[in-house]
Design an enzyme around this catalytic site. Structure first.
Site, PDB file in Angstrom:
ATOM      1  N   HIS A 430       0.759  -1.167   0.081  1.00 28.60           N
ATOM      2  CA  HIS A 430       0.040   0.097   0.083  1.00 28.60           C
ATOM      3  C   HIS A 430       0.948   1.326  -0.081  1.00 28.60           C
ATOM      4  O   HIS A 430       0.735   2.262  -0.737  1.00 28.60           O
ATOM      5  CB  HIS A 430      -1.184  -0.011   1.157  1.00 28.60           C
ATOM      6  CG  HIS A 430      -2.223  -0.771   1.109  1.00 28.60           C
ATOM      7  ND1 HIS A 430      -2.191  -2.085   1.223  1.00 28.60           N
ATOM      8  CD2 HIS A 430      -3.363  -0.513   0.746  1.00 28.60           C
ATOM      9  CE1 HIS A 430      -3.505  -2.733   1.272  1.00 28.60           C
ATOM     10  NE2 HIS A 430      -4.199  -1.640   0.755  1.00 28.60           N
ATOM     11  N   GLU A 431       2.068   1.178   0.818  1.00 29.54           N
ATOM     12  CA  GLU A 431       2.854   2.419   0.868  1.00 29.54           C
ATOM     13  C   GLU A 431       3.601   2.466  -0.356  1.00 29.54           C
ATOM     14  O   GLU A 431       3.731   3.747  -0.721  1.00 29.54           O
ATOM     15  CB  GLU A 431       3.749   2.038   2.173  1.00 29.54           C
ATOM     16  CG  GLU A 431       4.730   3.379   2.307  1.00 29.54           C
ATOM     17  CD  GLU A 431       3.934   4.776   2.495  1.00 29.54           C
ATOM     18  OE1 GLU A 431       4.405   5.833   2.037  1.00 29.54           O
ATOM     19  OE2 GLU A 431       3.107   4.903   3.354  1.00 29.54           O
TER      20      GLU A 431
END
Length: 496
Positions: A430-431
């Site tokens: 996600h990052e």
């Protein structure tokens, strides 16, 4: 289940399993490596299911809450009319369309790049075929697979920076890259496991034949014996038990490697891979449940639903989010956050609907994929781990099979450590999306996702678990606050 050649020749009621037969277990007893006896790594089985918010399914099942979905879309229609009216009164035009130029920038370049991205996934078929043929050694397949996937994904990320796309194009391309990366990993890993099980199946069938043959031969030589000793009877029971275990393991492996429409390794073809790429699932399997017919009108309805819902996202971003971000210099942090709460929740719900209800169902209809449960009732979640399981089931299934269960069985991790590894990898991916979209690493999203871990463990306390309503309130509080908080954190450097 499809039976093996040895099972067909021996029969399920093999003489070796008949009570009263004699055999010397010290000569023919089967000793399998505990690793070979491990259970098959499986997640949730694919089965024919309807999508929770699908209008046809709601009507067919006469769901008592289907009127709320109608109310929601009527509210969206009023929302559009209100926005157009207020904008016309303020600026003399109903909608501002200049943001379309931003999101359509280098559209052809993005389309060609995405096509090349999808076509390049075909290398996974080549790698799998070389491995099955023996050109890639067993000791090197994991290295080859990981080197290919890492270099492929690094190239995709590099291409985003090279093209210098705006955030919309960058976000789409990197998220599609991650999806295709998961598909490739599942395809190679699953077929690699199939090959190991095929070899194990051949070994078990050979041992089954040897043991049952020796048992039958010994039984023939002792046909005239009228009395058997207690020791011989005990040895005979042990051998029968071992044969039954072998028969069960052979049957289980056969059911995995042979399906009604395809068997391993005949599945490793370009046509099968293309079908897998179109199926809205991130986990590979020999066979998926299919619907009986293709419904053109259903597909058309999903296309129009996608376009209509995307228009709502555009309206929300252009009229309620971008103006707030542009004014961040003259606003404090709290004012910015408060004004973005409702617009970001709107965008979250609408983007969720586009991806999981419209796009996934559209591709499911094209491929006649019958398992339409791409999400569950995540809005009733009482903890963030329940939300993680329900809101994005294709990704959850991938993480379950290829990260969590692999960590348990292959790396011999504890359940706690396997959970931590799974959560860490999910947060990292996600990052990675935010880093590519924002062109900088800030770890805000990673930190907030990892912060969910202590909240998850707190939610498992018996006294807390009983408070379902409070848990759901806390969940929705986090959902309302999280997206705008992240938006302000990531956008502050650019706009403030």
């Amino acid at each position: 289940n499809t039976m093996s050649t040895s099972q067909k020749s021996l029969g399920s009621k093999n003489p070796a399993l008949s009570k009263g037969s004699k055999i010397d277990p010290t000569q023919h007893h089967i000793h399998l490596n505990p690793y070979e006896r491990k259970k098959v790594i499986k997640g949730n089985a694919f089965t024919a299911r309807s999508s929770t918010l699908d209008l046809e399914a709601l009507e067919r099942e006469q769901n008592p809450f289907r009127g709320f979905l109608t109310l929601f879309w009527m509210g969206m229609a009023v929302y559009v009319m209100y926005t157009m009216y207020t904008n016309w009164r303020r600026e003399g035009i109903p909608l501002r369309l200049n943001f379309l130029n931003h999101i359509s920038l280098d559209g052809w370049g993005l389309a060609v790049s995405d096509a090349v991205l999808v076509l390049s996934c075909g290398i996974s078929v080549v790698i799998t075929k070389l491995y099955i043929a023996g050109w890639i050694p067993k000791s090197a397949i994991l290295i080859v697979q990981n080197v290919w996937q890492a270099s492929w994904f690094a190239t995709c990320v590099y291409w985003v920076f090279h093209r210098d796309w705006p955030w919309v194009q960058s976000g789409f391309f990197v998220m599609h890259s991650i999806s295709m990366l998961m598909k490739q990993h599942s395809y190679i890993a699953t077929n690699r496991e199939f090959l190991l099980k095929q070899e194990l199946l051949a070994s078990l069938e050979k041992k089954f034949k040897e043991l049952s043959g020796a048992h039958k031969k010994r039984d023939d030589t002792t046909t005239d014996a009228s009395v058997s000793t207690t020791d011989e009877s005990g040895e005979d029971d042990a051998t029968e038990s071992e044969l039954r275990k072998l028969d069960e393991e052979i049957d289980a492996l056969n059911s995995e490697l042979h399906r009604p429409t395809v068997s391993f390794p005949n599945n490793v073809t370009v046509v099968n891979f293309i079908d897998y790429m179109l199926v809205p699932a991130l986990v590979y399997d020999l066979e998926y449940p299919r619907t009986k017919t293709f419904r053109p009108l259903y597909l058309v309805s999903k296309i129009f639903a996608t376009l209509g819902t995307f228009s709502l996202v555009y309206l929300t971003v252009r009229h309620y989010i971008l103006p707030v971000l542009d004014d961040m210099k003259s606003m404090n942090y709290v004012d910015t956050l408060v004004q973005l709460l409702i617009p970001f929740m709107m965008c979250y719900l609408l983007v969720f609907y586009i991806i999981f209800e419209c796009i996934c169902n559209g591709f499911a209809e094209i491929t006649r994929f019958a398992d339409r449960e791409f999400y569950d009732n995540w809005w009733n979640s009482t903890s963030f781990d329940e939300f993680a399981r329900k809101w994005n089931k294709p990704v959850h299934e991938f993480l379950l099979r290829h990260v969590y269960l692999e960590s348990l069985h292959s790396l011999r991790m504890s359940k706690t450590n396997a959970t931590l590894v799974t959560f860490f990898l999910s947060s990292l991916m996600h990052e990675a999306v935010m880093a590519v979209v924002g062109k900088r690493v800030r770890l805000y999203l990673f930190g907030m996702q990892m912060f969910q871990l202590p909240l998850i463990y707190m939610a498992r306390i018996p006294a807390v678990r009983k408070q379902k309503l409070i848990g759901n309130i806390i969940f929705w509080f986090g959902m309302f606050l999280g997206p705008p908080l992240l938006a302000v954190a990531y956008c502050w450097e650019n706009y403030a």
